[in-house]
Every structure is written in C-alpha cells, then in structure tokens.
Design a protein around this motif. Structure first.
Motif, PDB file in Angstrom:
ATOM      1  N   LEU A  23       0.831  -1.207   0.000  1.00 21.97           N
ATOM      2  CA  LEU A  23       0.000   0.000   0.000  1.00 21.97           C
ATOM      3  C   LEU A  23       0.866   1.259   0.000  1.00 21.97           C
ATOM      4  O   LEU A  23       0.596   2.214  -0.739  1.00 21.97           O
ATOM      5  CB  LEU A  23      -0.914   0.006   1.229  1.00 21.97           C
ATOM      6  CG  LEU A  23      -2.218  -0.777   1.151  1.00 21.97           C
ATOM      7  CD1 LEU A  23      -2.923  -0.743   2.500  1.00 21.97           C
ATOM      8  CD2 LEU A  23      -3.130  -0.218   0.078  1.00 21.97           C
ATOM      9  N   THR A  24       1.895   1.263   0.829  1.00 23.48           N
ATOM     10  CA  THR A  24       2.787   2.420   0.905  1.00 23.48           C
ATOM     11  C   THR A  24       3.418   2.713  -0.447  1.00 23.48           C
ATOM     12  O   THR A  24       3.436   3.861  -0.914  1.00 23.48           O
ATOM     13  CB  THR A  24       3.889   2.170   1.953  1.00 23.48           C
ATOM     14  OG1 THR A  24       3.285   1.898   3.218  1.00 23.48           O
ATOM     15  CG2 THR A  24       4.793   3.376   2.087  1.00 23.48           C
ATOM     16  N   THR A  25       3.929   1.676  -1.079  1.00 24.77           N
ATOM     17  CA  THR A  25       4.547   1.837  -2.400  1.00 24.77           C
ATOM     18  C   THR A  25       3.530   2.313  -3.426  1.00 24.77           C
ATOM     19  O   THR A  25       3.814   3.207  -4.236  1.00 24.77           O
ATOM     20  CB  THR A  25       5.165   0.503  -2.858  1.00 24.77           C
ATOM     21  OG1 THR A  25       6.114   0.060  -1.883  1.00 24.77           O
ATOM     22  CG2 THR A  25       5.858   0.657  -4.202  1.00 24.77           C
ATOM     23  N   MET A  26       2.335   1.723  -3.396  1.00 25.17           N
ATOM     24  CA  MET A  26       1.294   2.087  -4.353  1.00 25.17           C
ATOM     25  C   MET A  26       0.888   3.557  -4.200  1.00 25.17           C
ATOM     26  O   MET A  26       0.767   4.289  -5.195  1.00 25.17           O
ATOM     27  CB  MET A  26       0.075   1.190  -4.158  1.00 25.17           C
ATOM     28  CG  MET A  26      -1.035   1.407  -5.168  1.00 25.17           C
ATOM     29  SD  MET A  26      -2.529   0.461  -4.771  1.00 25.17           S
ATOM     30  CE  MET A  26      -3.204   1.483  -3.455  1.00 25.17           C
ATOM     31  N   PHE A  27       0.685   4.007  -2.968  1.00 21.80           N
ATOM     32  CA  PHE A  27       0.293   5.394  -2.738  1.00 21.80           C
ATOM     33  C   PHE A  27       1.364   6.356  -3.256  1.00 21.80           C
ATOM     34  O   PHE A  27       1.055   7.355  -3.915  1.00 21.80           O
ATOM     35  CB  PHE A  27       0.047   5.631  -1.243  1.00 21.80           C
ATOM     36  CG  PHE A  27      -1.377   5.427  -0.820  1.00 21.80           C
ATOM     37  CD1 PHE A  27      -2.173   6.492  -0.458  1.00 21.80           C
ATOM     38  CD2 PHE A  27      -1.932   4.155  -0.790  1.00 21.80           C
ATOM     39  CE1 PHE A  27      -3.493   6.312  -0.063  1.00 21.80           C
ATOM     40  CE2 PHE A  27      -3.247   3.952  -0.398  1.00 21.80           C
ATOM     41  CZ  PHE A  27      -4.031   5.039  -0.038  1.00 21.80           C
ATOM     42  N   GLU A  28       2.610   6.057  -2.954  1.00 25.56           N
ATOM     43  CA  GLU A  28       3.700   6.947  -3.367  1.00 25.56           C
ATOM     44  C   GLU A  28       3.846   6.988  -4.884  1.00 25.56           C
ATOM     45  O   GLU A  28       3.981   8.063  -5.479  1.00 25.56           O
ATOM     46  CB  GLU A  28       5.011   6.489  -2.720  1.00 25.56           C
ATOM     47  CG  GLU A  28       5.050   6.704  -1.210  1.00 25.56           C
ATOM     48  CD  GLU A  28       6.310   6.146  -0.579  1.00 25.56           C
ATOM     49  OE1 GLU A  28       7.091   5.486  -1.302  1.00 25.56           O
ATOM     50  OE2 GLU A  28       6.517   6.356   0.634  1.00 25.56           O
ATOM     51  N   GLU A  29       3.827   5.821  -5.512  1.00 21.12           N
ATOM     52  CA  GLU A  29       4.024   5.761  -6.962  1.00 21.12           C
ATOM     53  C   GLU A  29       2.882   6.427  -7.718  1.00 21.12           C
ATOM     54  O   GLU A  29       3.110   7.184  -8.670  1.00 21.12           O
ATOM     55  CB  GLU A  29       4.174   4.298  -7.407  1.00 21.12           C
ATOM     56  CG  GLU A  29       5.487   3.661  -6.979  1.00 21.12           C
ATOM     57  CD  GLU A  29       5.595   2.217  -7.413  1.00 21.12           C
ATOM     58  OE1 GLU A  29       4.571   1.658  -7.890  1.00 21.12           O
ATOM     59  OE2 GLU A  29       6.688   1.628  -7.281  1.00 21.12           O
ATOM     60  N   ARG A  30       1.654   6.163  -7.308  1.00 18.17           N
ATOM     61  CA  ARG A  30       0.516   6.726  -8.035  1.00 18.17           C
ATOM     62  C   ARG A  30       0.370   8.224  -7.793  1.00 18.17           C
ATOM     63  O   ARG A  30      -0.013   8.966  -8.699  1.00 18.17           O
ATOM     64  CB  ARG A  30      -0.765   5.973  -7.663  1.00 18.17           C
ATOM     65  CG  ARG A  30      -0.751   4.534  -8.160  1.00 18.17           C
ATOM     66  CD  ARG A  30      -2.064   3.813  -7.909  1.00 18.17           C
ATOM     67  NE  ARG A  30      -2.013   2.446  -8.415  1.00 18.17           N
ATOM     68  CZ  ARG A  30      -3.013   1.570  -8.325  1.00 18.17           C
ATOM     69  NH1 ARG A  30      -4.143   1.927  -7.735  1.00 18.17           N
ATOM     70  NH2 ARG A  30      -2.887   0.351  -8.810  1.00 18.17           N
ATOM     71  N   HIS A  31       0.673   8.656  -6.584  1.00 15.03           N
ATOM     72  CA  HIS A  31       0.630  10.099  -6.315  1.00 15.03           C
ATOM     73  C   HIS A  31       1.678  10.822  -7.155  1.00 15.03           C
ATOM     74  O   HIS A  31       1.405  11.887  -7.737  1.00 15.03           O
ATOM     75  CB  HIS A  31       0.876  10.359  -4.827  1.00 15.03           C
ATOM     76  CG  HIS A  31       0.854  11.811  -4.461  1.00 15.03           C
ATOM     77  ND1 HIS A  31      -0.303  12.561  -4.462  1.00 15.03           N
ATOM     78  CD2 HIS A  31       1.853  12.659  -4.102  1.00 15.03           C
ATOM     79  CE1 HIS A  31      -0.025  13.807  -4.117  1.00 15.03           C
ATOM     80  NE2 HIS A  31       1.277  13.888  -3.889  1.00 15.03           N
ATOM     81  N   SER A  32       2.853  10.234  -7.234  1.00 10.05           N
ATOM     82  CA  SER A  32       3.927  10.834  -8.031  1.00 10.05           C
ATOM     83  C   SER A  32       3.574  10.827  -9.515  1.00 10.05           C
ATOM     84  O   SER A  32       3.815  11.813 -10.230  1.00 10.05           O
ATOM     85  CB  SER A  32       5.231  10.066  -7.783  1.00 10.05           C
ATOM     86  OG  SER A  32       6.268  10.561  -8.585  1.00 10.05           O
ATOM     87  N   LYS A  33       2.992   9.736  -9.985  1.00 12.70           N
ATOM     88  CA  LYS A  33       2.634   9.621 -11.404  1.00 12.70           C
ATOM     89  C   LYS A  33       1.613  10.676 -11.811  1.00 12.70           C
ATOM     90  O   LYS A  33       1.696  11.252 -12.905  1.00 12.70           O
ATOM     91  CB  LYS A  33       2.082   8.219 -11.667  1.00 12.70           C
ATOM     92  CG  LYS A  33       1.634   7.967 -13.090  1.00 12.70           C
ATOM     93  CD  LYS A  33       1.139   6.536 -13.278  1.00 12.70           C
ATOM     94  CE  LYS A  33      -0.138   6.273 -12.531  1.00 12.70           C
ATOM     95  NZ  LYS A  33      -0.708   4.929 -12.829  1.00 12.70           N
ATOM     96  N   SER A  34       0.659  10.944 -10.938  1.00  8.68           N
ATOM     97  CA  SER A  34      -0.426  11.867 -11.295  1.00  8.68           C
ATOM     98  C   SER A  34       0.037  13.319 -11.394  1.00  8.68           C
ATOM     99  O   SER A  34      -0.664  14.154 -11.970  1.00  8.68           O
ATOM    100  CB  SER A  34      -1.559  11.757 -10.270  1.00  8.68           C
ATOM    101  OG  SER A  34      -1.155  12.254  -9.009  1.00  8.68           O
ATOM    102  N   LYS A  35       1.203  13.626 -10.839  1.00 11.56           N
ATOM    103  CA  LYS A  35       1.696  15.008 -10.895  1.00 11.56           C
ATOM    104  C   LYS A  35       1.973  15.461 -12.322  1.00 11.56           C
ATOM    105  O   LYS A  35       1.919  16.659 -12.622  1.00 11.56           O
ATOM    106  CB  LYS A  35       2.969  15.137 -10.054  1.00 11.56           C
ATOM    107  CG  LYS A  35       2.738  15.038  -8.556  1.00 11.56           C
ATOM    108  CD  LYS A  35       4.050  15.165  -7.783  1.00 11.56           C
ATOM    109  CE  LYS A  35       3.816  15.077  -6.283  1.00 11.56           C
ATOM    110  NZ  LYS A  35       5.088  15.162  -5.516  1.00 11.56           N
ATOM    111  N   SER A  36       2.262  14.509 -13.192  1.00 10.08           N
ATOM    112  CA  SER A  36       2.584  14.868 -14.581  1.00 10.08           C
ATOM    113  C   SER A  36       1.347  14.953 -15.475  1.00 10.08           C
ATOM    114  O   SER A  36       1.448  15.329 -16.635  1.00 10.08           O
ATOM    115  CB  SER A  36       3.568  13.845 -15.166  1.00 10.08           C
ATOM    116  OG  SER A  36       2.982  12.550 -15.198  1.00 10.08           O
ATOM    117  N   TRP A  37       0.183  14.592 -14.949  1.00 14.16           N
ATOM    118  CA  TRP A  37      -1.035  14.631 -15.757  1.00 14.16           C
ATOM    119  C   TRP A  37      -1.519  16.078 -15.888  1.00 14.16           C
ATOM    120  O   TRP A  37      -1.633  16.802 -14.893  1.00 14.16           O
ATOM    121  CB  TRP A  37      -2.132  13.782 -15.117  1.00 14.16           C
ATOM    122  CG  TRP A  37      -1.820  12.311 -15.109  1.00 14.16           C
ATOM    123  CD1 TRP A  37      -0.786  11.686 -15.735  1.00 14.16           C
ATOM    124  CD2 TRP A  37      -2.541  11.286 -14.423  1.00 14.16           C
ATOM    125  NE1 TRP A  37      -0.812  10.337 -15.494  1.00 14.16           N
ATOM    126  CE2 TRP A  37      -1.881  10.059 -14.693  1.00 14.16           C
ATOM    127  CE3 TRP A  37      -3.668  11.283 -13.617  1.00 14.16           C
ATOM    128  CZ2 TRP A  37      -2.325   8.851 -14.180  1.00 14.16           C
ATOM    129  CZ3 TRP A  37      -4.116  10.074 -13.103  1.00 14.16           C
ATOM    130  CH2 TRP A  37      -3.453   8.872 -13.385  1.00 14.16           C
TER     131      TRP A  37
END
Length: 580
Positions: free
Chosen positions: A393-407
């Motif tokens: 969960l920790t990894t998923m939250f960090e990765e997806r939050h970071s990914k969405s910054k470029s949208w």
C-alpha cells in the motif's frame, strides 16, 4: 574449488563459522565427513571413507573466539565420490543455503531448492527435507506463527499510533484467548476511498496457507483510472455467514466514523448467500451484483463451452433491451440447459442494463487482482501478511501520487481515452437541436435522443457508465459545451490525486514489537494464542473453500432424447440400444 580448500594457520571467526566451512567443503568436494571431536575449543574431523588419510584439526585461540587450523592432511584417496545424497546436507545447512534467496523470493519452492542444490553441488536432497528447510527458513526470517499471534495486540496498537484514524482490532475467544478475527482499515485507505474512489466495492476472500490457515477477507474499490484500490481486510478463522456479517459490520462502522452520510454503494462479489444476506443487514440502501468474472467462470466450468461465456459477457454489457434479449436468445440456442441454469441469477444481479445501482462500467470485482497482488504472503504468519499489505500500500500510494503530478488533463487517462474516442466518432454524426437540452443525433446506423440536462442518451451508455457517449459528446459540442465538465467527478484527475494524497507512516519492526510485547507480558493486556486449526498434511487446496460451495446442490444434466438424468443427448445410449 579454491574457496573450499584449507591451509594450516587459516583462521575463522568462531567455531560455528569453521563448522559451516568444513561442512560446505565436504558437500562441495563430494566426500563424507566423520567428526572425531567437536566442542567449543577444538574440532577434529576426517574423511569417513575407509583408509582415506584426509584429516583436519582446528583449535580455539586463547582469550579469543577465533578458530585456527593447526594440522591438516589434504590428500584424498577415496576419489571424493560420495553418492547423490550427502549426510552433511542437513536441514540447517539447507537453511543457510536458501536464506538469502528466500528473503528475496517468498515463492522459492522446495522443488526449486532441490534443483538449485543439485545444480550447484551435484547432490540430491529429498523433497520433504527441502520443505522442512523452507519452513524453518521462513520462521527464521519472518518469525514463527505463534510469535505472530502473540505480537498482534502490540502490532495493532502500533498501527493506530503511527497512522491515526486507522482501525486495527484483534478479537479472541473469551474462553481460551485463541485468535478468532483481525480487522484492519488504514486511515489512508478510508480517506482515499471516501474522497476520490468510485462508490463501488468488491468483496472476496483468499485462503491463507500458513501453519494455522484461515481466510483473508478483502474489500476493494476502483480509483479514478480504474486501478485496484485496497480498502479493508480481515483475517478470520473460517469463512462463513457469520464472518461476513462481522466483516461488513466493521467496514460499516469504520466508514460511518469518517463521513456524515454513507453513500449508496454498488457491491460486487461471487454472489454467495452469506455475503448477500450480510449486505442486506449492514448496507440495506446499497446494491449488490454478482461479479461477472465469477459468473462466466462458473458457466464455462459447468457447460464447457466458450460460446456461452462470450454470449454471457455480451448480454451483461448490453445497454438496450433489444440487444440484451438477442444475447439471451443466443444463449438459449447454444444450450437450453445453460439458459435454465442462468435463471438462478436474476438479470438485475448481473446485467448492467437491469442493475438498480450504478457500477460505472465495472462488471467484475478486482478482488482477484488483489489476491494476485498479495498471494506471495499467503504462507507467512498473520502479522507478516498485514506487513506485506502495508508495504505494498505504501509503495502504491507513493508511486501513483507521483505519477499523477505529470497529468495535465481534466480526466484520468481511462476516462480521457473514452472521451477522445467519442470525439472522433462525432465527425460522422448529424445533430438536430430540439430545445435547450434535447438533441437528436443521427448516425449512419441509428438515431439517438440526448438530453444534456438530465445526462441521458437513448443508447443508455451515459447513464450506465457516467461518461458522455459519442452521441452526448456530439450534442454538447454542437452547443459549445465541454463534455469533460459533464463527466462525473469520480473520473477526474483531481479525484485521483485526492485518493492518493494521504501518507502511510512507518510501523515499528519486529524487534520493537517484541520489546513492546515483552514489557507488557505481566500487565493486564490482551493475550492472543494461535487458533486450534492447523494445516493438515498433504498438498493444500489451491482455492478457498466456502461453506456455500459445500452445501450448494450440483447441477443435474438431463438428456433431451430419453429424458434421463446423468448424460447429454450426444452421449445417449438409447438410440444405439434401439438399433441393436
């Protein structure tokens, strides 16, 4: 094998290191070792083969743990031709061989262990010995199952302290303090679900394969991009109606504490009676649908015809009454028995067209995806299962939050793609406006009525998926309105970012938990003992066993020629008997 050769004066950190080195050398060089003397200050060993002169003696240096080789006869006359098996290849030695591999890969199986040892050392070890070594290795790395239950109360307390707002409770049998249930719902998941996810919840379970078995009950949802979003999970001693009522009760309480009004949810599950009854009790205003993956798997297994599976999927996704009836007629033509079997599941429980709630286009729960996501932890102690979920969960939250910054778009990629595809189709449409809200959209194949005020289209796609269809997009563009603005908020980038905004904070490791647990042993705290159930001998079942499956009546086939049960027309022997 230079690394397995010894020399006089060679030193080792302690007696254990020397013993391991001599054992490793015996296995690698294929000779059997006979220990003449072994204690804390000296070690003498020789080759066990007849008159072979190989011999070694090592002693402890005074006032130091270091062992040094004092005498050595390095010559072998035995030819070092030990058989495939090796006496020194003990379970402890195998554990030392596999420990790092097991730490990197929990799914390191006994057959893989045997294969790697055979490949590296040329010796064969029994499957059972490899299995024992794996079990012991897992216990050394992750702790024993008994220790896991003992640490559960401390672990739950630490979860709640490090992640305020999280629900983490362990329940025991009052009579003997044996483990019964564990419920965990991280606050980050609560916040993300209530503020950004679709109001769709998948329910399911996963059979645990550790020493004391049990079932992992899971609730999942979908984020704005259609991705898996784990919600709450629980470990129960047995999956039954009572455990599902309890799980959904805990889920309801956790959501109720964090929102003023619980919205109407669409639940997706395997359709078992226990879940259905529990939902009626705990979420009476919500809607329940059968997971289409489960339903199509069932009909495929029951009748072994891929055409039925394909037709059922098309019927489930039909958006008009006409197309639904066409597909149901197709199922009837393929197999009347299958059509009769399907009558056990009313259309409102699986067909998108007749479902009373809104599923936002999701036909199947993503619990199976979660099971794959966490399957590697199924053999670990219960506390490690929760830790694995937390880490993922920790990894998923960090990765997806970071990914969405470029949208940079308004909608998440899934919905963005749907709108872009719809815009491409509008070039061939003719739009006639009736009034401020109503439009007629004419294409080569059909004519559809769109009402942009009520967000409706006669094709029903807009209502069922909550994303404007191509007809709606054509109508909106004709009056210079933004189709992106009329897509529900659940599909926006803003909702996606809000979903993964919270942070999951670190939970103390096992050493800190041990200290916490040990310091509280003599105080008035909850004591958790392992459940009575233990893993039986033999290969475990690949799928979990549900009480509904045990009690469910089996489908009875009937021959359309002789009207007897137990076979089909194609295998009927009545005709051949008449000919004789």
């Amino acid at each position: 094998m230079e690394e397995h050769k010894f020399s006089i004066g060679q030193e080792f950190p302690d007696v254990k290191a020397f013993r391991n080195a001599i054992k490793e050398a015996a296995i690698a060089q294929h000779f059997e070792l006979r220990v003449v003397k072994s204690d804390l200050i000296r070690y003498i060993a020789k080759c066990s083969f007849g008159d072979c002169p190989w011999r070694i003696r090592a002693v402890k240096i005074s006032n130091s743990p270091i062992f040094t080789v004092r005498s050595l006869e390095p010559t072998h006359t035995c030819g070092c031709n030990a058989q495939n098996a090796h006496n020194q290849a003990s379970v402890d030695w195998i554990v030392s061989f596999i420990e790092e591999r097991l730490r990197d890969n929990i799914n390191y199986k006994p057959k893989d262990i045997s294969h790697d040892i055979q490949k590296q050392y040329g010796i064969t070890i029994p499957y059972k010995q490899a299995w024992r070594a794996r079990e012991r290795g897992l216990a050394a790395i992750y702790g024993s199952s008994e220790e896991g239950y003992f640490l559960l109360p401390s672990f739950c307390d630490q979860i709640k302290k490090s992640n305020p707002g999280t629900v983490a409770e362990v329940y025991t049998d009052c009579a003997d303090d044996r483990f019964q249930r564990l419920f965990v719902f991280f606050y980050a998941s609560i916040y993300g679900f209530l503020n950004g996810c679709l109001p769709v919840i998948g329910l399911g379970g996963l059979q645990l394969k550790n020493k004391y078995l049990g079932t992992l009950l899971v609730a999942t949802s979908f984020d704005a991009d259609g991705g898996l979003f784990p919600l709450a999970f629980a470990v129960v001693d047995m999956e039954n109606d009572e455990s599902w009522i309890w799980f959904l009760s805990e889920l309801h309480k956790a959501l109720e504490m964090n929102t003023q009004c619980i919205p109407q949810f669409a639940f997706l599950s395997d359709g078992s009676k226990g879940i259905a009854d529990a939902l009626k009790t705990k979420f009476p205003s919500s809607f329940h649908a059968v997971c289409m993956r489960h339903l199509t798997d069932s009909i495929g297994k029951e009748f072994n015809d891929s055409r039925l599976v394909h037709a059922l999927w098309q019927a489930a996704s039909a958006t008009t009454v006409v197309s639904f009836k066409e597909k149901m007629a197709e199922i009837e033509d393929i197999s009347s028995e299958a059509a009769k079997w399907l009558q056990e599941f009313p259309p409102h429980s699986w067909a998108l067209l007749y479902f009373q709630g809104i599923r936002y286009g999701h036909f199947s729960s993503n619990v199976e995806e979660f099971n794959i996501w966490i399957t590697e932890a199924c053999e670990l102690p219960v506390i490690q299962v929760i830790e694995k979920i937390y880490n993922k969960l920790t990894t998923m939250f960090e990765e997806r939050h970071s990914k969405s910054k470029s949208w940079t778009s308004v909608l998440a990629p899934f919905a963005e793609k749907r709108i872009e595809e719809a815009i491409k189709l509008t070039s061939s449409y003719q739009v006639l406006q009736s009034d401020e809200f109503e439009f007629e959209v004419i294409s080569a194949e059909r004519s559809d009525i769109v009402n942009i005020g009520t967000h409706c289209c006669s094709c029903r796609y807009w209502q069922l998926y909550q994303i404007p269809c191509s007809h709606a997009v054509a109508a909106l563009l004709s009056c210079k309105k933004d189709p992106y603005a009329l897509t529900v908020k659940y599909f926006t980038v803003e909702s996606y970012r809000e979903t993964y905004l919270p942070k999951l904070h670190p939970i103390p490791g096992k050493i800190e938990l041990k200290r916490s647990g040990e310091s509280l042993v003599n105080e008035d705290i909850q004591v958790v003992r392992p459940p009575k159930f233990r893993r039986p001998p033999g290969r475990p079942e690949k799928k979990r066993i549900c009480t509904d499956d045990i009690n469910r009546e089996k489908h009875v086939v009937r021959c359309s020629r002789c009207n007897q049960t137990g076979h089909y027309k194609t295998t009927c022997k009545a005709e051949s008997a008449e000919r004789i």
